[in-house]
Design a protein around this motif. Structure first.
Motif, mmCIF file in Angstrom:
data_model
loop_
_atom_site.group_PDB
_atom_site.id
_atom_site.type_symbol
_atom_site.label_atom_id
_atom_site.label_comp_id
_atom_site.label_asym_id
_atom_site.label_seq_id
_atom_site.Cartn_x
_atom_site.Cartn_y
_atom_site.Cartn_z
ATOM 1 N N THR A 181 -0.820 10.254 -8.852
ATOM 2 C CA THR A 181 0.969 9.747 -8.287
ATOM 3 C C THR A 181 0.779 9.514 -6.876
ATOM 4 O OG1 THR A 181 1.167 12.344 -7.315
ATOM 5 C CG2 THR A 181 1.788 11.721 -9.206
ATOM 6 N N TYR A 182 -0.684 9.197 -6.356
ATOM 7 C CA TYR A 182 -0.486 8.702 -4.749
ATOM 8 C C TYR A 182 -0.306 7.099 -4.536
ATOM 9 C CZ TYR A 182 -2.789 13.157 -3.374
ATOM 10 O OH TYR A 182 -3.129 14.186 -2.839
ATOM 11 N N SER A 183 0.605 6.943 -3.513
ATOM 12 C CA SER A 183 0.648 5.460 -3.784
ATOM 13 C C SER A 183 -0.911 4.650 -2.550
ATOM 14 C CB SER A 183 1.265 4.954 -1.763
ATOM 15 O OG SER A 183 1.097 5.735 -0.854
ATOM 16 N N GLY A 184 -0.590 3.074 -2.642
ATOM 17 C CA GLY A 184 -1.797 2.782 -2.404
ATOM 18 C C GLY A 184 -2.629 3.004 -1.052
ATOM 19 N N GLY A 185 -1.871 3.342 -0.083
ATOM 20 C CA GLY A 185 -2.370 3.888 1.187
ATOM 21 C C GLY A 185 -3.037 4.928 0.928
ATOM 22 N N MET A 186 -1.728 5.584 0.480
ATOM 23 C CA MET A 186 -2.715 7.143 -0.253
ATOM 24 C C MET A 186 -4.067 7.694 -0.589
ATOM 25 S SD MET A 186 1.350 8.854 -0.227
ATOM 26 C CE MET A 186 1.343 10.847 -1.020
ATOM 27 N N ARG A 187 -4.331 6.325 -1.541
ATOM 28 C CA ARG A 187 -5.408 6.640 -2.010
ATOM 29 C C ARG A 187 -6.703 6.029 -0.607
ATOM 30 N NH1 ARG A 187 -4.873 5.322 -8.175
ATOM 31 N NH2 ARG A 187 -2.433 6.541 -8.134
ATOM 32 N N ARG A 208 3.246 -1.199 6.405
ATOM 33 C CA ARG A 208 3.310 0.320 6.949
ATOM 34 C C ARG A 208 1.905 1.035 6.447
ATOM 35 N NH1 ARG A 208 7.223 4.850 5.782
ATOM 36 N NH2 ARG A 208 6.483 6.564 7.163
ATOM 37 N N SER A 209 1.814 1.028 5.107
ATOM 38 C CA SER A 209 0.996 1.910 5.562
ATOM 39 C C SER A 209 -0.934 0.577 5.897
ATOM 40 C CB SER A 209 0.234 1.683 3.737
ATOM 41 O OG SER A 209 1.844 2.009 2.767
ATOM 42 N N ARG A 210 -0.791 -0.064 5.922
ATOM 43 C CA ARG A 210 -1.866 -0.940 6.486
ATOM 44 C C ARG A 210 -2.176 -0.302 7.940
ATOM 45 N NH1 ARG A 210 -2.156 -7.248 6.011
ATOM 46 N NH2 ARG A 210 -3.236 -6.596 4.578
#
Ligand SMILES: Nc1ncnc2c1ncn2[C@@H]1O[C@H](COP(=O)(O)OP(=O)(O)OP(=O)(O)O)[C@@H](O)[C@H]1O
Ligand SMILES: [Mg+2]
Length: 320
Positions: free
Chosen positions: A142-148, A178-180
């Protein structure tokens, strides 16, 4: 450690590699030096050889010729010590995604030899450090790309002591801005804690934001190397485009140009765009006022820099 004597944590010389056809070299003499606690970006377009270079340094494949040392150890003859000294992202991508972040980290910690209590503490600590505490109990799928990516980095850190060298192969590709940025902060923190980071990227902005030094890789060769400032001052800012009067004049100047257009005898030379600099350049390039027919000044973007270095002429290797 053998590295106590020198502060170069990653050193490669003359790496070559071809897959199958010997004529088609994927790496054609790649050299690199990365200082301890530094962040070094290997910047290059698709197929440049970035992943191949990282795989050689991380002992996942071998070069046909050339040498490399990581944390003071030879990547071929001291492979096991190299492996102990490094972390490679993507390594844990295959982790069971039905496990939560916390379960993943505890499992990895146990596998690396920590006791149950130590593993719990280590997982908690890393989840906090990578901003995953709130998501700790959720399944990783269920994690977003950034969390992964952050979980992946954390997984690379569970064993103790922490590895001193990180290879991050395009750590932010596909992440939103933002994740970047969050991941950039994580990478900076690693370096602040003394880790040495080699990251590959296709984005000049990322290299500029993160790296102390950048090596630009194109078609298996390092075509430019230097600090972001030096690279930018060489190629960003503005571009003075000159239309030359003759092919001889064009060829004579081609080596210092970052943009080449042989069919129109046009060359682009970096400039800061000020009148003083443009005038100086013109006088220097064409003292007799015979070679340059016309000129124009354009503002160049950082992406221009990258394009100019990687898609046009290859003969001029720029050390800045
Ligand atoms: N196992 C392999 N067998 C044959 N060719 C390969 C293999 N791995 C890579 N190549 C080729 O080597 C070249 C460099 O690949 P590499 O993956 O190192 O590039 P890259 O800079 O990481 O590119 P990208 O930005 O797409 O990840 C490419 O032309 C690729 O097709
Ligand atoms: Mg790659």
């Amino acid at each position: 450690m053998t590295t106590a004597m020198n502060d170069v944590m990653i050193e490669a010389q003359g790496l070559t590699k071809s897959y199958g056809r010997p004529g088609a070299r994927v790496l054609d003499g790649v050299g690199l030096r990365v200082a301890r606690a530094g962040i070094h970006a290997l910047l290059g377009p698709n197929g440049a050889g970035k992943t191949t270079t990282v795989r050689i340094l991380a002992t996942l494949t071998t070069a046909d010729s050339g040498t490399a040392r990581v944390a003071g150890y030879d990547v071929v003859t001291d492979r096991r010590r190299v492996r102990r000294a490094i972390s490679l992202t993507g390594q844990f991508a295959a982790v069971d995604e039905t496990l939560s972040g916390e379960e993943t980290l505890r499992m990895m910690a146990r596998l690396s030899g920590l006791t149950r209590a130590q593993a719990r503490r280590r997982a908690e600590e890393l989840l906090a450090r990578f901003g995953l505490t709130d998501a700790a109990r959720r399944q990783a799928r269920t994690y977003s790309g950034g969390m992964r990516r952050r979980l992946d980095l954390a997984a690379g850190l569970v064993g103790s002591p922490e590895p001193g060298v990180f290879f991050l192969d395009e750590p932010t590709t596909g992440l939103d801005p933002r994740s970047r940025r969050e991941l950039w902060q994580v990478v900076r923190d690693l370096a602040d804690r003394g880790a040495t980071v080699l990251l590959t990227t296709q984005y000049l902005e990322e290299a500029d934001q993160l790296a102390d030094r950048i090596s630009v890789l194109d078609q298996g060769r390092i075509v430019a190397e230097g600090t972001p400032e030096a690279l930018k001052s060489r190629i960003s800012g503005h571009r003075l485009d000159l239309v030359l009067n003759s092919r001889e004049a064009y060829l004579g100047l081609a080596g210092r140009a970052v943009h080449h257009s042989p069919e129109t005898l046009t060359l682009g030379i970096p400039t800061d765009g000020t009148a003083v600099h443009v005038r100086t350049l013109l006088d220097e390039i064409d003292p007799h006022r015979a070679d340059v027919g016309r000129f124009s000044v354009h503002s160049a973007t950082l992406d221009d820099v990258f394009l100019a270095l990687t898609t046009e002429k290859k003969e001029a290797t720029a050390h800045v």
